[in-house]
Scaffold this motif. Structure first.
Motif, PDB file in Angstrom:
ATOM      1  N   ARG A 159     -13.072  -0.509   2.341  1.00  0.00           N
ATOM      2  CA  ARG A 159     -12.425  -1.492   1.472  1.00  0.00           C
ATOM      3  C   ARG A 159     -13.264  -1.788   0.230  1.00  0.00           C
ATOM      4  NH1 ARG A 159      -8.001  -4.101   1.141  1.00  0.00           N
ATOM      5  NH2 ARG A 159      -7.873  -6.205   0.375  1.00  0.00           N
ATOM      6  N   ASP A 160     -14.583  -1.864   0.366  1.00  0.00           N
ATOM      7  CA  ASP A 160     -15.415  -2.174  -0.795  1.00  0.00           C
ATOM      8  C   ASP A 160     -15.509  -1.012  -1.786  1.00  0.00           C
ATOM      9  OD1 ASP A 160     -17.014  -0.564   0.779  1.00  0.00           O
ATOM     10  OD2 ASP A 160     -18.783  -1.833   0.653  1.00  0.00           O
ATOM     11  N   GLN A 161     -15.047   0.182  -1.398  1.00  0.00           N
ATOM     12  CA  GLN A 161     -14.985   1.312  -2.316  1.00  0.00           C
ATOM     13  C   GLN A 161     -13.700   1.314  -3.142  1.00  0.00           C
ATOM     14  OE1 GLN A 161     -15.564   4.252   0.869  1.00  0.00           O
ATOM     15  NE2 GLN A 161     -17.181   5.111  -0.425  1.00  0.00           N
ATOM     16  N   ASN A 162     -12.744   0.499  -2.765  1.00  0.00           N
ATOM     17  CA  ASN A 162     -11.441   0.462  -3.418  1.00  0.00           C
ATOM     18  C   ASN A 162     -11.501  -0.477  -4.620  1.00  0.00           C
ATOM     19  OD1 ASN A 162      -8.805   0.833  -3.993  1.00  0.00           O
ATOM     20  ND2 ASN A 162      -8.002  -0.158  -2.175  1.00  0.00           N
ATOM     21  N   ARG A 163     -12.270  -0.068  -5.620  1.00  0.00           N
ATOM     22  CA  ARG A 163     -12.435  -0.870  -6.813  1.00  0.00           C
ATOM     23  C   ARG A 163     -12.164   0.002  -8.027  1.00  0.00           C
ATOM     24  NH1 ARG A 163     -18.063  -3.802  -6.198  1.00  0.00           N
ATOM     25  NH2 ARG A 163     -17.705  -3.863  -8.415  1.00  0.00           N
ATOM     26  N   VAL A 164     -11.601  -0.591  -9.058  1.00  0.00           N
ATOM     27  CA  VAL A 164     -11.309   0.172 -10.271  1.00  0.00           C
ATOM     28  C   VAL A 164     -12.323  -0.078 -11.371  1.00  0.00           C
ATOM     29  CG1 VAL A 164      -8.843   0.430  -9.876  1.00  0.00           C
ATOM     30  CG2 VAL A 164      -9.701  -1.594 -11.047  1.00  0.00           C
ATOM     31  N   ALA A 165     -13.194  -1.041 -11.194  1.00  0.00           N
ATOM     32  CA  ALA A 165     -14.180  -1.377 -12.221  1.00  0.00           C
ATOM     33  C   ALA A 165     -15.398  -0.484 -12.102  1.00  0.00           C
ATOM     34  CB  ALA A 165     -14.574  -2.846 -12.110  1.00  0.00           C
TER      35      ALA A 165
ATOM     36  N   GLU B 265       0.825  -1.206   0.000  1.00  0.00           N
ATOM     37  CA  GLU B 265       0.000   0.000   0.000  1.00  0.00           C
ATOM     38  C   GLU B 265       0.862   1.262   0.000  1.00  0.00           C
ATOM     39  OE1 GLU B 265      -3.625   1.901  -0.284  1.00  0.00           O
ATOM     40  OE2 GLU B 265      -3.321  -0.261  -0.254  1.00  0.00           O
ATOM     41  N   ILE B 266       1.930   1.261   0.771  1.00  0.00           N
ATOM     42  CA  ILE B 266       2.821   2.427   0.814  1.00  0.00           C
ATOM     43  C   ILE B 266       3.501   2.627  -0.535  1.00  0.00           C
ATOM     44  CG2 ILE B 266       4.923   3.362   1.861  1.00  0.00           C
ATOM     45  CD1 ILE B 266       4.019   2.061   4.501  1.00  0.00           C
ATOM     46  N   HIS B 267       3.921   1.542  -1.167  1.00  0.00           N
ATOM     47  CA  HIS B 267       4.500   1.643  -2.520  1.00  0.00           C
ATOM     48  C   HIS B 267       3.480   2.249  -3.488  1.00  0.00           C
ATOM     49  CE1 HIS B 267       8.520  -0.068  -2.968  1.00  0.00           C
ATOM     50  NE2 HIS B 267       8.217  -0.917  -2.013  1.00  0.00           N
ATOM     51  N   ALA B 268       2.239   1.758  -3.439  1.00  0.00           N
ATOM     52  CA  ALA B 268       1.202   2.262  -4.343  1.00  0.00           C
ATOM     53  C   ALA B 268       0.938   3.745  -4.110  1.00  0.00           C
ATOM     54  CB  ALA B 268      -0.075   1.452  -4.158  1.00  0.00           C
TER      55      ALA B 268
ATOM     56  N   SER C 140      -7.272   5.791   0.134  1.00  0.00           N
ATOM     57  CA  SER C 140      -6.774   4.459   0.459  1.00  0.00           C
ATOM     58  C   SER C 140      -7.693   3.814   1.481  1.00  0.00           C
ATOM     59  CB  SER C 140      -5.355   4.545   1.025  1.00  0.00           C
ATOM     60  OG  SER C 140      -4.923   3.272   1.456  1.00  0.00           O
ATOM     61  N   ASP C 141      -7.725   2.488   1.468  1.00  0.00           N
ATOM     62  CA  ASP C 141      -8.487   1.772   2.495  1.00  0.00           C
ATOM     63  C   ASP C 141      -7.593   1.351   3.658  1.00  0.00           C
ATOM     64  OD1 ASP C 141      -7.045  -0.266   1.347  1.00  0.00           O
ATOM     65  OD2 ASP C 141      -8.761  -1.479   0.797  1.00  0.00           O
ATOM     66  N   SER C 142      -6.330   1.777   3.639  1.00  0.00           N
ATOM     67  CA  SER C 142      -5.380   1.435   4.694  1.00  0.00           C
ATOM     68  C   SER C 142      -5.164   2.623   5.631  1.00  0.00           C
ATOM     69  CB  SER C 142      -4.038   1.019   4.084  1.00  0.00           C
ATOM     70  OG  SER C 142      -3.066   0.867   5.085  1.00  0.00           O
ATOM     71  N   SER C 143      -5.731   2.528   6.828  1.00  0.00           N
ATOM     72  CA  SER C 143      -5.558   3.597   7.821  1.00  0.00           C
ATOM     73  C   SER C 143      -4.094   3.780   8.183  1.00  0.00           C
ATOM     74  CB  SER C 143      -6.337   3.269   9.097  1.00  0.00           C
ATOM     75  OG  SER C 143      -7.696   3.192   8.839  1.00  0.00           O
TER      76      SER C 143
END
Length: 100
Positions: A93-99, A28-31, A51-54
């Motif tokens: 987390r469910d919002q973290n979608r690219v589609a 996640e940090i790389h992204a 991000s979904d990572s707090s």
């Protein structure tokens, strides 16, 4: 990573592989770091980082990971933040979608 305009239209979509990764936090940090670098190159506007990572978002605001194995990545992110206004935003987390 997806870079969007304020109206939601896509400016740039990209992905990359991390061949050696210890855990999800490192990925996640790389992204975040790569996305922020792309945003600086392709836009002059303030950047909302979602991000979904707090834990990864906390790394943007403070120095809680500066002495960890990810300290060099956190330092790079904080350097990038000095070049533009970055607004961290936590999503589910469910919002973290690219589609879309």
């Amino acid at each position: 990573m997806i870079l969007r305009r304020t109206d939601g239209s896509v400016i740039l979509a990209a992905y990359s592989c991390i061949f050696n990764c210890n855990d999800a936090l490192e990925a996640e940090i790389h992204a975040l770091m790569q996305g922020m670098a792309l945003a600086i190159q392709h836009s002059e506007l303030p950047v909302i980082v979602r991000s979904d990572s707090s834990e990864a978002l906390l790394a943007l605001k403070g120095d809680n990971l500066s002495r960890s194995t990810y300290g060099h990545l956190v330092a790079e992110i904080q350097f990038l933040m000095g070049e533009r206004e970055f607004i961290p935003s936590k999503i589910k987390r469910d919002q973290n979608r690219v589609a879309d």
